[in-house]
Design a protein around this motif. Structure first.
Motif, PDB file in Angstrom:
ATOM      1  N   THR A 314       2.499  -1.605  10.682  1.00 53.41           N
ATOM      2  CA  THR A 314       3.712  -2.318   9.941  1.00 53.41           C
ATOM      3  C   THR A 314       2.718  -3.210   9.033  1.00 53.41           C
ATOM      4  OG1 THR A 314       5.136  -2.640  11.933  1.00 53.41           O
ATOM      5  CG2 THR A 314       4.626  -4.703  10.371  1.00 53.41           C
ATOM      6  N   LYS A 315       1.782  -3.629   9.820  1.00 54.73           N
ATOM      7  CA  LYS A 315       0.592  -4.444   9.148  1.00 54.73           C
ATOM      8  C   LYS A 315      -0.514  -3.866   8.020  1.00 54.73           C
ATOM      9  CE  LYS A 315      -3.178  -7.793   9.688  1.00 54.73           C
ATOM     10  NZ  LYS A 315      -4.583  -8.219  10.471  1.00 54.73           N
ATOM     11  N   TYR A 317      -0.349  -0.412   6.965  1.00 57.37           N
ATOM     12  CA  TYR A 317       0.424   0.876   6.045  1.00 57.37           C
ATOM     13  C   TYR A 317       2.080   1.447   5.665  1.00 57.37           C
ATOM     14  CZ  TYR A 317       2.002   5.294   3.801  1.00 57.37           C
ATOM     15  OH  TYR A 317       1.835   7.169   3.052  1.00 57.37           O
ATOM     16  N   PRO A 318       2.934  -0.845   5.268  1.00 57.04           N
ATOM     17  CA  PRO A 318       4.255  -0.483   5.200  1.00 57.04           C
ATOM     18  C   PRO A 318       4.929  -0.163   5.089  1.00 57.04           C
ATOM     19  CG  PRO A 318       3.315  -2.433   3.742  1.00 57.04           C
ATOM     20  CD  PRO A 318       2.304  -1.485   4.811  1.00 57.04           C
ATOM     21  N   GLU A 319       4.798   0.450   4.005  1.00 60.96           N
ATOM     22  CA  GLU A 319       5.394   1.720   3.171  1.00 60.96           C
ATOM     23  C   GLU A 319       5.086   3.071   3.320  1.00 60.96           C
ATOM     24  OE1 GLU A 319       1.493   1.372   0.475  1.00 60.96           O
ATOM     25  OE2 GLU A 319       2.578   0.403   1.831  1.00 60.96           O
TER      26      GLU A 319
END
Length: 409
Positions: A314-315, A317-319
């Motif tokens: 989430t922080k 590597y959100p893609e």
């Protein structure tokens, strides 16, 4: 007066000697090869960011994100990771070109987790002649566990032969006398699986395997090979393919209205990268193996290690696709390198990197409980345990004991 002068000279000499000793001691404590310094550890990497195996590109992106996270926390023993990752398009000549660039121009300390059997085969002799670690190779070929002939190369994941032996044994125990058709990639990756499958089937291999069809990574599809295999009417279909082709094969089997027992390699077990493109309906009942915790498995919904991985994604590597187990793989192997570099301390030489890599005994929380990362000077196979699993609904379900596929086990 004379007496005090002698005393002063003597005192100054003592001080100078003490400073020299301290300085020498400090220098002795820190040893560096190219790619390492007081502030930085330069790590090389080669990934197929484009080309036929580009589904694996997310592994390199996950690793880059993990090292960014480590750097934000102060690095490893106070040194930041400079992660230099290049695209080889899954083409061996390009792999050679990128390896030379990393070693000779970028002067990295090591090349970490380069992906693909053909490319790693192409650079193995070069890396060993240069005495630069080719560490935690991202392919399960058996040849990476050969410390006697290739002391600078080490694998990571369970070898393809280990995995395929487990399938062979499973077929004999659960489908005695049933015939087998094999689709395989025409390179060391595919051939290693076929060797392991035949090992597992033992003296029945010649009788049970009724058709083998190879494909090239340059081929657009494997449709014709699947049609050929179906023509021999085997009871069992063993799908030895990388993600793009594995998904095509599963889809084609369904389109043909064929219903064999299907086995899928764990390198193509990603729900996001393979099963979704192939179709959930077409994938029901497929058998494979696991050593990673599957992010889609509800069993790990509240697992501390998987929650840590989710927070990281989430922080940092959100893609990234939270359904793609390749990101779990990348996260785990990056933790493996972190462990090696922490063990190296201030002796960041290429020789010490390999020495520490051959002295591992720990667990990584995102791997199935009971799976240990264990190596030794004569054992360059960090992971040799797997558990069977079956695809059901929209997730994999593991079953049975954790098994070793080591020869003779």
């Amino acid at each position: 007066m004379r007496h005090s002068y002698v005393k002063l000279v003597y005192s100054t000499a003592i001080t100078a000697a003490l400073v020299a000793a301290i300085s020498s001691s400090a220098n002795a404590q820190k040893k560096y090869d190219p790619g390492a310094s007081d502030t930085e550890i330069k790590v090389g990497n080669i990934m197929p960011y484009s080309g036929p195996a580009s589904a694996y590109a997310t592994i390199g992106k996950t690793e880059a994100a993990y090292f960014n996270k480590i750097n934000s926390e102060g690095g490893i023993n106070g040194r930041k990771i400079n992660f230099v990752s290049y695209d080889d398009t899954y083409s061996p000549p390009k792999t050679v070109e990128q390896a030379r660039k990393l070693v000779e121009s970028d002067e990295v300390l090591l090349i970490f987790n380069p992906l693909g059997t053909p490319g790693n085969t192409a650079i193995q002799k070069y890396m060993n002649s240069k005495k630069v670690p080719q560490l935690f190779v991202s392919t399960g070929a058996a040849k990476w566990n050969d410390p006697k002939n290739f002391p600078w190369t080490m694998g990571w994941q369970p070898s393809y032969q280990v995995e395929a032996r487990i399938y062979g044994k499973y077929i004999l125990q659960n489908y005695p006398g049933k015939t087998v058709g094999v689709l395989y990639q025409n390179d060391d990756f595919g051939k290693d699986y076929v060797t392991g499958l035949k090992d597992g089937l033992g003296d029945q291999a010649g009788k049970l395997i009724v058709v083998e069809a190879a494909y090239e990574t340059s081929s657009p599809t494997v449709d014709s090979q699947v049609v050929q295999i179906k023509g021999a009417n085997p009871d069992i279909f063993v799908n030895i393919a990388t993600p793009k082709f594995a998904a095509q094969a599963i889809k084609k089997v369904a389109e043909l209205g064929w219903h064999p027992v299907q086995f899928l390699t764990n390198v193509s077990g990603s729900i996001g990268g393979v099963i979704k493109p192939a179709g959930f309906e077409a994938s029901q009942g497929i058998l494979s193996t696991a050593y990673l915790k599957d992010p889609k498995d509800s069993e790990w919904k509240n697992d501390a290690s998987m929650n840590e991985w989710r927070s990281f994604m989430t922080k940092w590597y959100p893609e990234g696709d939270l359904d793609d187990s390749a990101t779990v793989f990348g996260y785990g192997v990056a933790k493996g390198l972190e462990q090696v570099l922490r063990q190296c301390g201030d002796t960041l030489t290429r020789e010490n990197v390999m020495k520490q890599a051959a002295n591992l005994d720990f667990e990584i929380g995102i791997y199935i409980t009971g799976t240990r990362i264990k190596t030794g000077p004569d054992d360059f196979a960090p992971i040799e345990q797997l558990q069977m699993m079956r695809f059901k609904g929209e997730s994999w379900e593991r079953f049975g004991p954790i098994m070793s596929g080591a020869r003779g086990s």
